[in-house]
Design a protein around this motif. Structure first.
Motif, mmCIF file in Angstrom:
data_model
loop_
_atom_site.group_PDB
_atom_site.id
_atom_site.type_symbol
_atom_site.label_atom_id
_atom_site.label_comp_id
_atom_site.label_asym_id
_atom_site.label_seq_id
_atom_site.Cartn_x
_atom_site.Cartn_y
_atom_site.Cartn_z
ATOM 1 N N TYR A 90 0.836 -1.196 0.000
ATOM 2 C CA TYR A 90 0.000 0.000 0.000
ATOM 3 C C TYR A 90 0.874 1.251 0.000
ATOM 4 C CZ TYR A 90 -3.193 3.641 1.550
ATOM 5 O OH TYR A 90 -3.905 4.815 1.644
ATOM 6 N N THR A 94 0.655 4.153 -2.925
ATOM 7 C CA THR A 94 0.456 5.585 -2.717
ATOM 8 C C THR A 94 1.677 6.382 -3.185
ATOM 9 O OG1 THR A 94 1.221 5.320 -0.431
ATOM 10 C CG2 THR A 94 -1.159 5.257 -0.810
ATOM 11 N N ARG A 97 1.417 6.573 -6.889
ATOM 12 C CA ARG A 97 0.354 7.511 -7.271
ATOM 13 C C ARG A 97 0.817 8.956 -7.128
ATOM 14 N NH1 ARG A 97 -5.146 6.679 -4.076
ATOM 15 N NH2 ARG A 97 -3.719 7.204 -2.380
ATOM 16 N N ILE A 270 -5.930 -0.352 -2.973
ATOM 17 C CA ILE A 270 -6.292 0.978 -2.474
ATOM 18 C C ILE A 270 -7.736 1.003 -1.988
ATOM 19 C CG2 ILE A 270 -6.680 3.367 -3.199
ATOM 20 C CD1 ILE A 270 -4.179 3.098 -4.936
ATOM 21 N N GLU A 274 -8.492 2.101 1.721
ATOM 22 C CA GLU A 274 -9.038 3.441 1.896
ATOM 23 C C GLU A 274 -10.563 3.465 2.015
ATOM 24 O OE1 GLU A 274 -7.499 5.898 -1.214
ATOM 25 O OE2 GLU A 274 -5.418 5.716 -0.517
#
Length: 412
Positions: A90, A94, A97, A270, A274
């Motif tokens: 994860y 991120t 991203r 994600i 999230e």
């Protein structure tokens, strides 16, 4: 006994991420016609990250690179290296991203068990040295070797420049928690590739699918993609290699390694963290428990598979013979180019296709393509004639077998 607390900041895996190729960065000082360090016959110099990932899988290994930045290698010791990060999945997602706009990181990669990467020769990076007075025995754009009195040459591939307190330009990449690997054994640390000049041969690489039979410690890998559609494409690619037992260059692939390997969709990671607040999904271990890892598709044959195939092949033979007779009646024995035509499919995940391959009623897969060995006139000969025959048969085979069938044609 209380259950041990799961750590979300630590994982048993390391990940090599790939990105879009940038010719001006990846091939500094080379003319456009000379691009091609990474198996140039396999990829364009400006190939996208997903293309790079599929090429790595097709070739069956990771070729080390020099990781150029501003025209200079960031790999020390004179050897190219494969780089990986031990950031949990994860955190990697991120990070990718956030840095996607800069083009330095993408959401595609390959993960290895840390213990197996270590057994293959991978080692954690060394961030900085105990001296600021770094001297070089060689300091060229493509070869930087530190004086061995400071750091042994055999360990220099691990070194990463580090100066978080730099007054003018702080240097700190320690958040990447990097590992590196260089080729250790010429006999096993290689894959076959096509070079940019069209010549085939071995190239230094970390093999992914050779397995313990070929002397490599990797027992499984995880392929990381962004979307479910991309996962489907990787699934078909891996399933085809599992069925063939090799790639298109004849490099043997250990079927057990492929069976144990998994595909990860970062969009799903994600979402799990999230939106669904599944904190354990931050690591590959947690995804495994949550059943969010996808495996290749090995299917059982459908009921009455033998009869389904026999009926389909008989109908295809009749259709082909009728099409061939009509062709001869119209064109006679007029000569044409000679070549090959096959009724083919790429639907390697289909149970009926896997049955055809297992029962030797189909050939391949040849880089994902399966040829259906129905009886009757087809194969090599007058290219116009065999193409007409195959086209008629393919239409019947698609209808009877419930798969997509097309005609694969090549001149002799």
């Amino acid at each position: 006994m209380a259950q041990a607390l799961r750590r979300h900041d630590h994982t048993a895996w390391v990940t090599h991420f790939v990105r879009n190729r940038l010719p001006e960065q990846d091939f500094p000082g080379e003319d456009e016609d000379e691009y091609g360090y990474f198996a140039g016959g396999e990829l364009e110099a400006d190939a996208g990250a997903f293309q790079v990932l599929t090429a790595i899988i097709r070739l069956g290994g990771l070729m080390p690179g020099y990781s150029f930045r501003k025209g200079r290698t960031t790999i020390y010791g004179g050897q190219p290296a494969v780089c990986a990060t031990e950031m949990p999945l994860y955190a990697f997602a991120t990070y990718a991203r956030e840095r996607a706009e800069a083009g330095n990181v993408s959401a595609y990669g390959i993960s290895f068990l840390k213990s197996e990467f270590y057994a293959a020769g991978g080692r954690p990076a060394i961030y900085g040295l105990s001296t600021d007075n770094v001297k070089y025995s060689r300091n060229d754009p493509t070869c930087r070797i530190i004086d061995e009195a400071i750091l042994p040459v055999r360990e220099q591939f691990r070194f990463i420049a580090h100066n978080p307190g730099g007054a003018t330009r702080p240097i700190d990449w320690s958040h990447e928690r990097e590992w590196r690997w260089v080729a250790c054994d010429d006999e096993v640390d290689n894959i076959w590739v096509q070079y940019y000049n069209g010549i085939y041969g071995p190239a230094p690489a970390l093999p992914l699918f050779k397995g313990p039979k070929e002397g490599r410690p990797l027992s499984r890998v995880c392929i990381i993609v962004w979307t479910a559609d991309e996962a489907k494409e990787i699934n078909e690619l891996l399933t085809g290699f599992h069925l063939a037992g090799s790639n298109n260059y004849g490099s043997p692939f250990d079927r057990q390694v492929i069976e144990r390997s998994r595909i990860i969709v970062l969009e799903e990671v994600i979402k799990a963290v999230e939106k669904n607040h599944e904190l354990n999904a931050q690591t590959i271990e947690g995804l495994e428990e949550a059943q969010l890892l996808r495996s290749i598709t090995i299917a059982r044959p459908p009921k009455n598979a033998a009869k389904i195939v026999a009926d389909a092949f008989a109908a295809a033979k009749t259709a082909g013979e009728q099409a061939g007779a009509a062709f001869n009646a119209k064109h006679g024995n007029a000569s044409a180019s000679f070549g090959f035509a096959h009724a083919a499919t790429t639907d390697v995940t289909s149970p009926i296709v896997q049955y055809l391959l297992a029962s030797k009623q189909a050939s391949g897969p040849f880089d994902g393509e399966v040829w259906l060995n129905y009886p009757g006139p087809h194969g090599s000969g007058n290219i116009d004639y065999v193409e007409v025959v195959c086209r008629a048969a393919a239409q019947v085979l698609a209808e009877k077998l419930g798969i997509e069938v097309y005609v694969s044609v090549a001149l002799d």
